[in-house]
Design a protein around this motif. Structure first.
Motif, PDB file in Angstrom:
ATOM      1  N   LEU A 126      29.930 -13.992 -60.315  1.00 13.82           N
ATOM      2  CA  LEU A 126      30.450 -15.188 -60.974  1.00 13.82           C
ATOM      3  C   LEU A 126      31.799 -14.837 -61.567  1.00 13.82           C
ATOM      4  O   LEU A 126      31.939 -13.771 -62.186  1.00 13.82           O
ATOM      5  N   ARG A 127      32.781 -15.713 -61.432  1.00 15.16           N
ATOM      6  CA  ARG A 127      34.077 -15.417 -62.051  1.00 15.16           C
ATOM      7  C   ARG A 127      34.709 -16.671 -62.633  1.00 15.16           C
ATOM      8  O   ARG A 127      34.495 -17.782 -62.156  1.00 15.16           O
ATOM      9  N   ALA A 128      35.465 -16.445 -63.707  1.00 11.40           N
ATOM     10  CA  ALA A 128      36.166 -17.523 -64.399  1.00 11.40           C
ATOM     11  C   ALA A 128      37.329 -16.903 -65.160  1.00 11.40           C
ATOM     12  O   ALA A 128      37.423 -15.677 -65.311  1.00 11.40           O
ATOM     13  N   TYR A 129      38.226 -17.762 -65.670  1.00 11.61           N
ATOM     14  CA  TYR A 129      39.486 -17.296 -66.240  1.00 11.61           C
ATOM     15  C   TYR A 129      39.470 -17.141 -67.755  1.00 11.61           C
ATOM     16  O   TYR A 129      40.445 -16.670 -68.327  1.00 11.61           O
ATOM     17  N   GLU A 130      38.366 -17.513 -68.398  1.00 16.64           N
ATOM     18  CA  GLU A 130      38.272 -17.379 -69.849  1.00 16.64           C
ATOM     19  C   GLU A 130      36.943 -16.740 -70.210  1.00 16.64           C
ATOM     20  O   GLU A 130      35.907 -17.042 -69.597  1.00 16.64           O
ATOM     21  N   ALA A 131      36.967 -15.884 -71.236  1.00 17.52           N
ATOM     22  CA  ALA A 131      35.753 -15.178 -71.645  1.00 17.52           C
ATOM     23  C   ALA A 131      34.662 -16.156 -72.080  1.00 17.52           C
ATOM     24  O   ALA A 131      33.474 -15.967 -71.763  1.00 17.52           O
ATOM     25  N   ALA A 132      35.038 -17.197 -72.817  1.00 10.82           N
ATOM     26  CA  ALA A 132      34.048 -18.170 -73.279  1.00 10.82           C
ATOM     27  C   ALA A 132      33.407 -18.910 -72.112  1.00 10.82           C
ATOM     28  O   ALA A 132      32.203 -19.214 -72.135  1.00 10.82           O
ATOM     29  N   HIS A 133      34.200 -19.175 -71.069  1.00  9.42           N
ATOM     30  CA  HIS A 133      33.651 -19.848 -69.893  1.00  9.42           C
ATOM     31  C   HIS A 133      32.668 -18.937 -69.174  1.00  9.42           C
ATOM     32  O   HIS A 133      31.578 -19.374 -68.755  1.00  9.42           O
ATOM     33  N   LEU A 134      33.005 -17.660 -69.029  1.00  2.81           N
ATOM     34  CA  LEU A 134      32.075 -16.714 -68.409  1.00  2.81           C
ATOM     35  C   LEU A 134      30.763 -16.640 -69.178  1.00  2.81           C
ATOM     36  O   LEU A 134      29.676 -16.597 -68.590  1.00  2.81           O
ATOM     37  N   ALA A 135      30.841 -16.625 -70.513  1.00  2.80           N
ATOM     38  CA  ALA A 135      29.627 -16.576 -71.332  1.00  2.80           C
ATOM     39  C   ALA A 135      28.780 -17.829 -71.115  1.00  2.80           C
ATOM     40  O   ALA A 135      27.543 -17.754 -71.021  1.00  2.80           O
ATOM     41  N   ASP A 189      16.878 -21.772 -52.993  1.00  6.19           N
ATOM     42  CA  ASP A 189      17.001 -22.650 -54.159  1.00  6.19           C
ATOM     43  C   ASP A 189      18.042 -22.128 -55.135  1.00  6.19           C
ATOM     44  O   ASP A 189      18.876 -22.880 -55.648  1.00  6.19           O
ATOM     45  N   LEU A 190      17.961 -20.831 -55.415  1.00  2.19           N
ATOM     46  CA  LEU A 190      18.885 -20.226 -56.364  1.00  2.19           C
ATOM     47  C   LEU A 190      20.330 -20.384 -55.886  1.00  2.19           C
ATOM     48  O   LEU A 190      21.222 -20.760 -56.664  1.00  2.19           O
ATOM     49  N   ALA A 191      20.563 -20.112 -54.604  1.00  7.14           N
ATOM     50  CA  ALA A 191      21.922 -20.230 -54.060  1.00  7.14           C
ATOM     51  C   ALA A 191      22.440 -21.663 -54.158  1.00  7.14           C
ATOM     52  O   ALA A 191      23.591 -21.900 -54.558  1.00  7.14           O
ATOM     53  N   LEU A 192      21.615 -22.622 -53.824  1.00  5.68           N
ATOM     54  CA  LEU A 192      22.059 -24.016 -53.848  1.00  5.68           C
ATOM     55  C   LEU A 192      22.286 -24.509 -55.278  1.00  5.68           C
ATOM     56  O   LEU A 192      23.222 -25.282 -55.530  1.00  5.68           O
ATOM     57  N   GLU A 193      21.469 -24.062 -56.208  1.00  7.71           N
ATOM     58  CA  GLU A 193      21.683 -24.463 -57.607  1.00  7.71           C
ATOM     59  C   GLU A 193      22.961 -23.851 -58.163  1.00  7.71           C
ATOM     60  O   GLU A 193      23.682 -24.483 -58.949  1.00  7.71           O
ATOM     61  N   LEU A 194      23.264 -22.633 -57.754  1.00  8.21           N
ATOM     62  CA  LEU A 194      24.510 -22.010 -58.198  1.00  8.21           C
ATOM     63  C   LEU A 194      25.718 -22.744 -57.617  1.00  8.21           C
ATOM     64  O   LEU A 194      26.729 -22.936 -58.309  1.00  8.21           O
ATOM     65  N   GLU A 195      25.622 -23.164 -56.361  1.00 12.59           N
ATOM     66  CA  GLU A 195      26.735 -23.931 -55.796  1.00 12.59           C
ATOM     67  C   GLU A 195      26.898 -25.270 -56.517  1.00 12.59           C
ATOM     68  O   GLU A 195      28.011 -25.727 -56.777  1.00 12.59           O
ATOM     69  N   ARG A 196      25.766 -25.898 -56.853  1.00 12.13           N
ATOM     70  CA  ARG A 196      25.833 -27.170 -57.581  1.00 12.13           C
ATOM     71  C   ARG A 196      26.534 -26.976 -58.927  1.00 12.13           C
ATOM     72  O   ARG A 196      27.373 -27.788 -59.328  1.00 12.13           O
ATOM     73  N   MET A 197      26.198 -25.885 -59.613  1.00 10.22           N
ATOM     74  CA  MET A 197      26.870 -25.571 -60.870  1.00 10.22           C
ATOM     75  C   MET A 197      28.369 -25.400 -60.657  1.00 10.22           C
ATOM     76  O   MET A 197      29.190 -25.914 -61.429  1.00 10.22           O
ATOM     77  N   TRP A 198      28.752 -24.683 -59.611  1.00 10.41           N
ATOM     78  CA  TRP A 198      30.167 -24.434 -59.294  1.00 10.41           C
ATOM     79  C   TRP A 198      30.916 -25.759 -59.112  1.00 10.41           C
ATOM     80  O   TRP A 198      31.973 -25.979 -59.707  1.00 10.41           O
ATOM     81  N   LEU A 199      30.349 -26.641 -58.313  1.00 13.86           N
ATOM     82  CA  LEU A 199      31.012 -27.919 -58.061  1.00 13.86           C
ATOM     83  C   LEU A 199      31.107 -28.765 -59.336  1.00 13.86           C
ATOM     84  O   LEU A 199      32.126 -29.430 -59.574  1.00 13.86           O
ATOM     85  N   GLU A 200      30.077 -28.734 -60.162  1.00 11.59           N
ATOM     86  CA  GLU A 200      30.113 -29.474 -61.428  1.00 11.59           C
ATOM     87  C   GLU A 200      31.202 -28.929 -62.344  1.00 11.59           C
ATOM     88  O   GLU A 200      31.948 -29.688 -62.974  1.00 11.59           O
ATOM     89  N   GLU A 201      31.309 -27.608 -62.432  1.00 13.21           N
ATOM     90  CA  GLU A 201      32.314 -26.995 -63.300  1.00 13.21           C
ATOM     91  C   GLU A 201      33.726 -27.342 -62.826  1.00 13.21           C
ATOM     92  O   GLU A 201      34.599 -27.695 -63.620  1.00 13.21           O
ATOM     93  N   GLU A 202      33.967 -27.219 -61.531  1.00 17.60           N
ATOM     94  CA  GLU A 202      35.306 -27.508 -61.019  1.00 17.60           C
ATOM     95  C   GLU A 202      35.655 -28.987 -61.154  1.00 17.60           C
ATOM     96  O   GLU A 202      36.824 -29.333 -61.356  1.00 17.60           O
ATOM     97  N   ALA A 203      34.644 -29.863 -61.067  1.00 17.77           N
ATOM     98  CA  ALA A 203      34.901 -31.295 -61.219  1.00 17.77           C
ATOM     99  C   ALA A 203      35.383 -31.635 -62.625  1.00 17.77           C
ATOM    100  O   ALA A 203      36.075 -32.639 -62.830  1.00 17.77           O
ATOM    101  N   THR A 204      35.047 -30.777 -63.598  1.00 16.98           N
ATOM    102  CA  THR A 204      35.500 -30.996 -64.978  1.00 16.98           C
ATOM    103  C   THR A 204      36.766 -30.201 -65.299  1.00 16.98           C
ATOM    104  O   THR A 204      37.156 -30.097 -66.459  1.00 16.98           O
ATOM    105  N   GLY A 205      37.400 -29.628 -64.263  1.00 17.27           N
ATOM    106  CA  GLY A 205      38.651 -28.904 -64.478  1.00 17.27           C
ATOM    107  C   GLY A 205      38.491 -27.501 -65.012  1.00 17.27           C
ATOM    108  O   GLY A 205      39.412 -26.970 -65.639  1.00 17.27           O
ATOM    109  N   ARG A 206      37.334 -26.881 -64.764  1.00  9.23           N
ATOM    110  CA  ARG A 206      37.071 -25.513 -65.224  1.00  9.23           C
ATOM    111  C   ARG A 206      36.934 -24.616 -63.992  1.00  9.23           C
ATOM    112  O   ARG A 206      35.838 -24.436 -63.469  1.00  9.23           O
TER     113      ARG A 206
END
Length: 421
Positions: free
Chosen positions: A300-309, A252-269
């Motif tokens: 987890l990785r991202a290109y901005e500190a605020a996004h990581l937070a 469950d945890l893995a699939l929810e994290l992937e769902r979050m990833w896809l949602e974030e990338e769909a918004t250009g993040r």
């Protein structure tokens, strides 16, 4: 001799060093150069020997990082550092990290052959333990140099043999005392620039048909290497409503994290989720048992500190939701983080201009990997990176950088130093 011819003349040296670190790390089917161990130590010795042959002054700091210094014509000029790492993941490839150190040697050799002495001193750095596989914490050499070790890091055990990081550093000639005191080994304000060359870790340059790219930014990361999920062991016939199944909670945890990833990338993040370990306990799991224990790692990785937070806040929400749904507890455990690494705009522009002078169309790309450059950028050092084409990703035995592409990147680096150094 012009820079183009001088760089071309260094190909035998570069190839010899690439072959040398490969032989040191040979561990079929791949390459293993263990941090603060035989592999990294022997690779440092090989690079140090090449530097001395060029008249460079070798030294090591309290973190056991190697520096090879070529004095410039102006003693008052801030030095330019060219660095990367020599350790590898277990049975990885030969070029991740090592290509960048060898590129520094190649660029200095080319400038010397061309009769060009930069105004600023040039230092080639072989930074220790960039890979997190060895202590559950990455970028250790640059963290030591810039006083960015997290609390407790020096007590982390090595994955092979169990020596603490402090003991490992001391065994390689370093000194843990200033590291425990949080004393920077180099004043960031006294560094003119930090340049790093690295193989690409996604085949963006393969796709673009270009040998070299100018890097725009590296992602920061948030890591939990030892997440533990605890439910209850039970018989396989237990009805669903009575189960506290740790394995399904992990899924469950893995699939929810992937769902979050896809949602974030769909918004250009742009971001990434990586689960490197994912298992029930090998000493206890069974075909005929509902597992009450499960372990995984998370990056987890991202290109901005605020996004990581923001991602960390979403992680907490996901963990709470999965734990409640499955009737388990989820302990995230130890946490480490690396700041995002935006590249200096002036250096980025200078590298792009150097590529044009070399007749190269160098795309400007983000790197998907965190590198030692992140720590220099986060410490206020003007930082730049070049990415080199690599067909099969990294952290695997099939890394496939062509030496000709590395030589193209070395030429861009040498051109930049000649113009800016």
């Amino acid at each position: 001799m012009n820079i183009e011819a001088a760089v071309a003349a260094q190909q035998p040296l570069v190839q010899r060093l690439l072959d040398g670190v490969a032989e040191i790390g040979r561990d079929p089917p791949g390459i293993t150069r263990d941090a603060y161990g035989r592999g990294e130590n022997q690779a440092q010795a090989l690079i140090a020997g090449a530097g001395r042959a060029l008249g460079l002054t070798a030294s090591t700091d309290a973190g056991a990082n190697l520096s090879l210094r070529w004095e410039g014509s102006d003693p008052s000029a801030k030095p330019i550092l060219i660095g990367s790492h020599l350790d590898s993941v277990v049975q990885g490839g030969n070029f991740d990290g090592a290509a960048g150190v060898i590129a520094g040697i190649g660029a200095v050799a080319a400038l010397q052959a061309a009769g060009l002495r930069p105004r600023a001193a040039i230092e080639v750095l072989a930074l220790r333990c960039e890979e997190a596989v060895w202590f559950g914490l990455g970028l250790i050499g640059s963290r030591c140099m810039l006083a960015r070790l997290p609390e407790g890091a020096l007590d982390l055990p090595h994955a092979r043999g169990g020596k603490t990081l402090a003991e490992s550093i001391a065994a390689c000639g370093g000194d843990p005392a200033p590291l425990r005191a949080g004393t920077p080994l180099r004043d960031p304000a006294a560094i003119g620039a930090y340049l790093e060359l690295h193989i690409e870790q996604a085949p963006q340059l393969v796709e673009a048909g270009a040998p070299v790219a100018v890097c725009l930014a590296n992602p920061g990361n948030l890591r939990h290497p030892f997440i533990r999920i605890t439910g209850a062991d039970a018989h396989t016939g237990l009805p669903h409503r009575f189960r506290r199944d740790a394995a399904l909670a992990g899924a469950d945890l893995a699939l929810e994290l992937e769902r979050m990833w896809l949602e974030e990338e769909a918004t250009g993040r742009p971001m990434a989720v990586t689960i490197g370990r994912f298992h029930t306990p090998a000493g206890h799991h069974s075909l005929t048992m509902v597992s009450g224990s499960f372990e995984l790692s998370l990056d987890l990785r991202a290109y901005e500190a605020a996004h990581l937070a923001a991602l960390e806040a979403r992680l907490a929400e996901i963990v709470a939701r999965v734990a409640a749904r499955r009737g388990v507890t989820i302990e995230l455990g130890a946490r480490s983080a690396a700041a995002p690494g935006p590249m200096d705009p002036a250096i980025t522009a200078g590298l792009a201009a150097a590529a044009v002078r070399c007749g190269l169309d160098a795309p400007r790309l983000n790197s998907p990997g965190s590198h030692d450059a992140n720590n220099f950028a986060a410490s206020g050092v003007p930082t730049g990176m070049l990415l080199v084409r690599n067909h099969n990703g990294s952290h695997n035995p099939d890394e496939a950088m062509e030496t000709a592409d590395l030589m193209a990147a070395i030429r861009v680096l040498a051109e930049w130093i000649a113009a800016e150094g």
